[in-house]
Structures are given as structure tokens and as C-alpha cells.
Scaffold this motif. Structure first.
Motif, short mmCIF file in Angstrom:
data_model
loop_
_atom_site.label_atom_id
_atom_site.label_comp_id
_atom_site.label_asym_id
_atom_site.label_seq_id
_atom_site.Cartn_x
_atom_site.Cartn_y
_atom_site.Cartn_z
N ARG B 114 31.49 8.95 -32.65
CA ARG B 114 30.14 8.50 -32.95
C ARG B 114 30.08 6.99 -32.85
NH1 ARG B 114 27.16 6.66 -37.23
NH2 ARG B 114 28.89 6.76 -38.69
N SER B 115 28.99 6.50 -32.32
CA SER B 115 28.73 5.06 -32.31
C SER B 115 27.25 4.90 -32.60
CB SER B 115 29.08 4.48 -30.95
OG SER B 115 28.70 3.12 -30.88
N GLY B 116 26.95 4.46 -33.81
CA GLY B 116 25.56 4.37 -34.21
C GLY B 116 24.95 5.75 -34.29
N LEU B 143 23.04 12.42 -30.87
CA LEU B 143 23.85 13.14 -31.86
C LEU B 143 23.28 14.52 -32.16
CD1 LEU B 143 24.94 10.63 -34.64
CD2 LEU B 143 26.38 11.93 -33.07
N HIS B 144 21.98 14.68 -32.02
CA HIS B 144 21.35 15.91 -32.49
C HIS B 144 21.27 16.98 -31.41
CE1 HIS B 144 18.13 13.60 -30.64
NE2 HIS B 144 17.48 14.74 -30.46
N ILE B 145 21.88 16.70 -30.25
CA ILE B 145 21.86 17.67 -29.17
C ILE B 145 23.29 17.92 -28.70
CG2 ILE B 145 21.10 18.11 -26.82
CD1 ILE B 145 18.68 16.40 -27.37
N VAL B 151 28.59 18.61 -34.60
CA VAL B 151 29.81 18.54 -35.42
C VAL B 151 29.94 17.16 -36.06
CG1 VAL B 151 32.31 18.33 -35.17
CG2 VAL B 151 31.15 20.36 -34.34
N LEU B 152 29.70 16.14 -35.26
CA LEU B 152 29.80 14.78 -35.80
C LEU B 152 28.80 14.57 -36.92
CD1 LEU B 152 30.31 12.72 -32.50
CD2 LEU B 152 31.98 13.15 -34.29
N LEU B 153 27.62 15.17 -36.77
CA LEU B 153 26.61 15.06 -37.82
C LEU B 153 26.98 15.89 -39.04
CD1 LEU B 153 23.09 15.11 -36.09
CD2 LEU B 153 23.98 13.41 -37.68
N ALA B 154 27.42 17.12 -38.79
CA ALA B 154 27.65 18.05 -39.89
C ALA B 154 28.73 17.57 -40.84
CB ALA B 154 28.01 19.43 -39.33
N PHE B 155 29.77 16.98 -40.28
CA PHE B 155 30.91 16.61 -41.12
C PHE B 155 30.91 15.12 -41.48
CE2 PHE B 155 32.08 20.49 -38.97
CZ PHE B 155 32.65 21.23 -39.99
N GLU B 158 28.03 10.50 -44.98
CA GLU B 158 26.77 9.83 -45.29
C GLU B 158 25.57 10.64 -44.78
OE1 GLU B 158 26.65 6.15 -43.18
OE2 GLU B 158 28.23 6.73 -41.82
N PRO B 159 24.42 10.39 -45.35
CA PRO B 159 23.19 11.09 -44.91
C PRO B 159 22.66 10.51 -43.61
CG PRO B 159 22.66 9.53 -46.64
CD PRO B 159 24.15 9.46 -46.46
N LEU B 160 23.42 10.79 -42.56
CA LEU B 160 23.13 10.17 -41.27
C LEU B 160 21.80 10.64 -40.70
CD1 LEU B 160 24.54 8.15 -39.52
CD2 LEU B 160 25.67 10.01 -38.32
N LEU B 161 21.51 11.91 -40.92
CA LEU B 161 20.27 12.47 -40.37
C LEU B 161 19.04 11.76 -40.96
CD1 LEU B 161 19.75 14.72 -38.32
CD2 LEU B 161 19.22 16.22 -40.23
N ASP B 162 19.11 11.46 -42.25
CA ASP B 162 18.00 10.74 -42.88
C ASP B 162 17.83 9.36 -42.25
OD1 ASP B 162 17.75 12.91 -44.55
OD2 ASP B 162 18.96 12.04 -46.15
N ARG B 163 18.96 8.71 -42.04
CA ARG B 163 18.89 7.37 -41.46
C ARG B 163 18.35 7.43 -40.04
NH1 ARG B 163 24.58 5.36 -41.78
NH2 ARG B 163 23.77 3.96 -40.17
#
Lengths: 254, 254
Positions: B114-116, B143-145, B151-155, B158-163
Motif C-alpha cells: 500500500r502507498s497512500g 485499494l477498493h478494487i 486484503v490490504l484494506l481488510a487487514f 487503522e480506519p483507512l476506509l473512513d480516511r
DNA sequence: TTCGGTTGTTTCACACCATAAAACGCTGGT
DNA sequence: ACCAGCGTTTTATGGTGTGAAACAACCGAA
């Protein structure tokens, strides 16, 4: 700041802050993990200056920090490399031909271009005997050492050796006359062969890749342990290497 | 210069000239050959400014010019990439394991970090069925596709999705609740599977590579045409992918 | 040929921003 | 507790990056 520095930096048409930031990046050639103070000592700048430069590089992903205090090269660099070979059709012509050459002779095949007074290994295909994968693509070597370096020098139209001499890029005890003779020989033969020149126990054959203006644009080399570069093999290697170099030069629009 | 620009650039602790120079470099993601005016339009700077930045980048080998007026990425970039995988022992652990996984299942194996708000494919081993070598290492994806993005999002702790949402990095019609359920499912299973999500006709399996602090440091994926991701194969792919990801996570000091 | 419209390049005065020193917190070793 | 080293932050100063404008060189169209 001394007057000398001032006069040097006058009117170069370049941006000093950017030059310094790029110098920071280039520090990562030597070591892939660096601390702030370490860098500031390497390029002779103040800590705070380097800190700001690193922060800037970080915002664009050119450096990253793993834990806290150690800096590394960032992923943006990778993004830029993916397009570097796209010039023309590098991946459809050059790389396949290099692989084919490797399959024919079994030894490591490398491609070098000149950059300033050095050569850079821009692509490589490992020999079938290679025990470990050495990913030293991008590595720089001197022009006056090694088969591919000599090829790049020999087939260069400009008097590059003279410029290297006046720039102090050659060692003190460098025998220029003897070297010129070697280059002349390489020009006559059309390829270069070296034994244990750059690296102990290693031999190499190199041939020039000429572009349409009949200038050397790259050097293709075959390299491996000296004991496999016997009389009989050597002939095969030379022919195969020269052939591939010619083929690439015909097809690839460098 | 407007007041808005002024206020934005205040106190960022970064160097504006360097940011601009890096933006110039990043232009070469989109196109590998650019003219001066072309660049100046892309980043909205004056011609003369871009000219000076390019001249500076050229002195350090970060850009080069082929004929006269066209700029390209320079070889210095390559020098920096050679050290990028040296963290720990990338080439002795990660790459061989990826190759072994590819040999076991035959499909393309990729490694993402992940980068940003994006993921970057930092390494890949082509499947045995691959007809053409696609050198898209370094490529960025959302990240969302895609399986590895999820996987990078799920694990991610931090609340990356919110950001991402507040930063506007998600599409307008994005069903966040549904997506959160998917992520929860992925967390429960320990891997992600997607069919034709990022690319039509392609399927993928991805598993997280966890570091010692039990944070996700990368995602390992197996991808190929959907028709080879049948029920029977899928099970094999999942097991093999998860196993390899675990192994890498245990050994590799990310 | 002579235009007009592109390029890339150079010059220059002014405001702005990069700079380095110093002071600050922090960590780890002794 | 101390010191030594690190990265970080702040500050005044003047060096320096900036964009407008003028320039040169090219190309295709009229």
C-alpha cells in the motif's frame, strides 16, 4: 557561503534546492537504508536542510520510512521505471532477443548504455548456471574497465577518452596510448573480450549496438566464469553476441 | 501569486521547488516521452520554470533527451531501483517463494504494497500461460478494487476506509456498508477472491503478508483468466497462496 | 516566399522562500 | 543521572527561485 561557491552557482540555469534533493536521492545508491544525519554528512548539508528535503521527497513517495528514523527509497521510483523500457518496443524486441541469446549460450547476457563517463547495466538475463539471482540492474561501472565499457568507448564518435582524461575520470597510472591501441583493435574486430578485468574470475564478450546514424547506442555483453570461456566456447560466444547485437541494432529504434 | 496559494504553502516544512521538480518527474508515469510545453501544461507551471527544473533533473541523470526536444526518464532512476528490493533479503526469500508458488499453480503471482490510498505492484512472476511479458511492475491500482486491494484494506489496523471516504478517494455511488461486510468476510476467511473486478475476464486470489507486529505489510496474489479459476482449482490456489503468504510473512522482515 | 503559430531558450527585477544556526525533545548506552 | 547522538522545530536573513517578456528556431499553410 564562500565566494567560490557563489560564483559557481551563478547562472547555471539550474535550481539548487532541486539539485540537493536529487543528491539526497542518489545517496541511496550506496546504501539502501540511511539516517538523516548520515545523509547530511554524505552531501555536506545541514541536518535541518536535509530534513526538509526528505520531507518533501516523502510527500511524493520518492522516499519512505520503515519504522521511524530510517529512510528508504520510495515506491514512486518503481512507477517511473515501468515506463523506462517502453521506448519503442524494448520489451518485445530487446528483452526477447537477450533471452534467446542466453538460451543459446547459457551465460549471463547484459545490456549497457553510457551515461556520462560511466556505463549503466540497464537490463540483464541471468545465465542458466547462476546460483543466485543478482538484481543489479541499474548498476554503474567505469567506462575504461570491462568489455562493454571498452566497446562503448571504442565506437563512440566523440573523443570521449580525452574528455575523461581532462575531467580526471581516469586513474593516475593510466596508460592512454596502450588503451587507445586496444580500442583500435576492438574497432577493427567489432567486439571486445576481457578476462578478469572488472571482476576476478570473470570473463566477458561485448559487442556494440549501433543505431541508424551509425553511432553506438548500447553494448551487449555475455559474461561468466573464466573457466567456461575456453577457446572453443569463446568463438561461439563472440559470434552469437555480435549477431544478437546486430539484430537488435537493426530493429530497435534507440 | 494569490493569497490562497500563499496560505497553502505556508509552513508545510517542505521545499516548493523540489515538489515541483518531483511533479515533473511524475508526469512520466502517464507518458514516457514529453515535450517542455506539454509538461508545463500538465502541472500548470510557466515554461521557463519547467525548463529550469528539467535542466536540473538532467544534470543528475533523472531525465534525458533523445534527440533534442523530447524528454524521457533518465537512467539514474534505474540505479535507485536496484537497491529497492534489498530490504532484508527480498531477492533470497520473497522472489524465490513467489517463483515457487507460480511453479506450483502455473498462474501469475504478484506482490502489492500500500502507498497512500493506492496499492503498487512491486514484484510479479508471470504465469506459465502468459503469452506476452507485461512489465507492469510499479503500476498503481485503487485499494477498493481487486482482491489484493481488499486484503490490504481488510487487514489494515487503522480506519483507512473512513480516511479514503473523507479524502474523496472513493466513487460517489460507493456502497460503504456492503463493502465493510466484504472486508469483514475477508478478515474471517483470511483471504480474498474476486472475479472480473479490476479487469474483465480476470480472477484473483489474494492473501495478506503479516509482519511481526501483526500488521499487514503486503498482499500476495494469484491471478489469471476466470476460466482457469474453476471450483476445483480455486481451492488449490487459495491454499497455496495463503501458505506462501504466511511463509513469507514469517521469514521476511518487512 | 511570407506569414502565423508552434516549439525551446534566455534574460531580468522583485518578492519570496530556502537556508543554517540554535534550541528542543527524545532515545539509548554507560 | 548523565552524555551523546538522533530527528524535529523554530527563526532571522539574504540568497534565490520565480514568471513575464523577449528571443530564436522550426514547421506547415497560405
Amino acid at each position: 557561503m564562500t565566494d567560490q561557491q557563489k560564483s559557481v552557482m551563478q547562472d547555471r540555469g539550474t535550481v539548487r534546492a532541486v539539485e540537493r534533493a536529487l543528491d539526497v536521492l542518489l545517496c541511496f545508491r550506496a546504501k539502501d537504508e540511511l539516517g538523516l544525519t548520515e545523509i547530511s554528512k554524505m552531501i555536506g548539508l545541514h541536518k535541518s536542510t536535509v530534513h526538509r528535503l526528505l520531507a518533501t521527497l516523502e510527500t511524493r513517495g520518492f522516499v519512505r520510512r520503515e519504522q521511524s528514523d530510517r529512510y528508504r527509497i520510495g515506491w514512486s521510483i518503481l512507477e517511473l521505471t515501468s515506463g523506462i523500457y517502453r521506448s519503442g518496443d524494448f520489451s518485445t524486441v530487446v528483452f526477447p532477443e537477450m533471452t534467446a541469446l542466453r538460451d543459446r549460450i547459457g551465460e549471463t547476457v547484459s545490456l549497457y548504455v553510457r551515461s556520462g563517463f560511466e556505463r549503466i547495466r540497464i537490463q540483464a538475463v541471468e545465465g542458466i548456471h547462476a546460483v543466485r539471482r543478482v538484481a543489479n540492474i541499474g548498476m554503474r561501472f567505469p567506462l575504461h574497465i570491462g568489455a562493454s565499457g571498452k566497446v562503448l568507448l571504442a565506437f563512440c564518435n566523440e573523443p570521449l577518452l580525452d574528455r575523461m582524461e581532462s575531467a580526471g575520470a581516469l586513474p593516475n597510472n593510466f596508460n592512454k596510448a596502450e588503451f587507445e591501441r586496444q580500442l583500435e583493435d576492438i574497432r577493427k574486430r567489432g567486439y571486445a573480450v576481457t578476462f578478469e578485468e572488472r571482476e576476478a574470475g570473470a570473463a566477458a564478450v561485448a559487442a556494440p549496438i549501433m543505431n541508424r546514424q551509425n553511432q553506438v547506442s548500447a553494448a551487449l555483453s555475455v559474461s561468466g566464469p573464466v573457466d567456461r570461456f575456453s577457446e572453443a566456447n569463446l568463438e561461439r560466444f563472440i559470434v552469437a553476441c555480435v549477431d544478437s547485437a546486430n539484430l537488435i541494432g537493426k530493429v530497435f529504434p534507440f
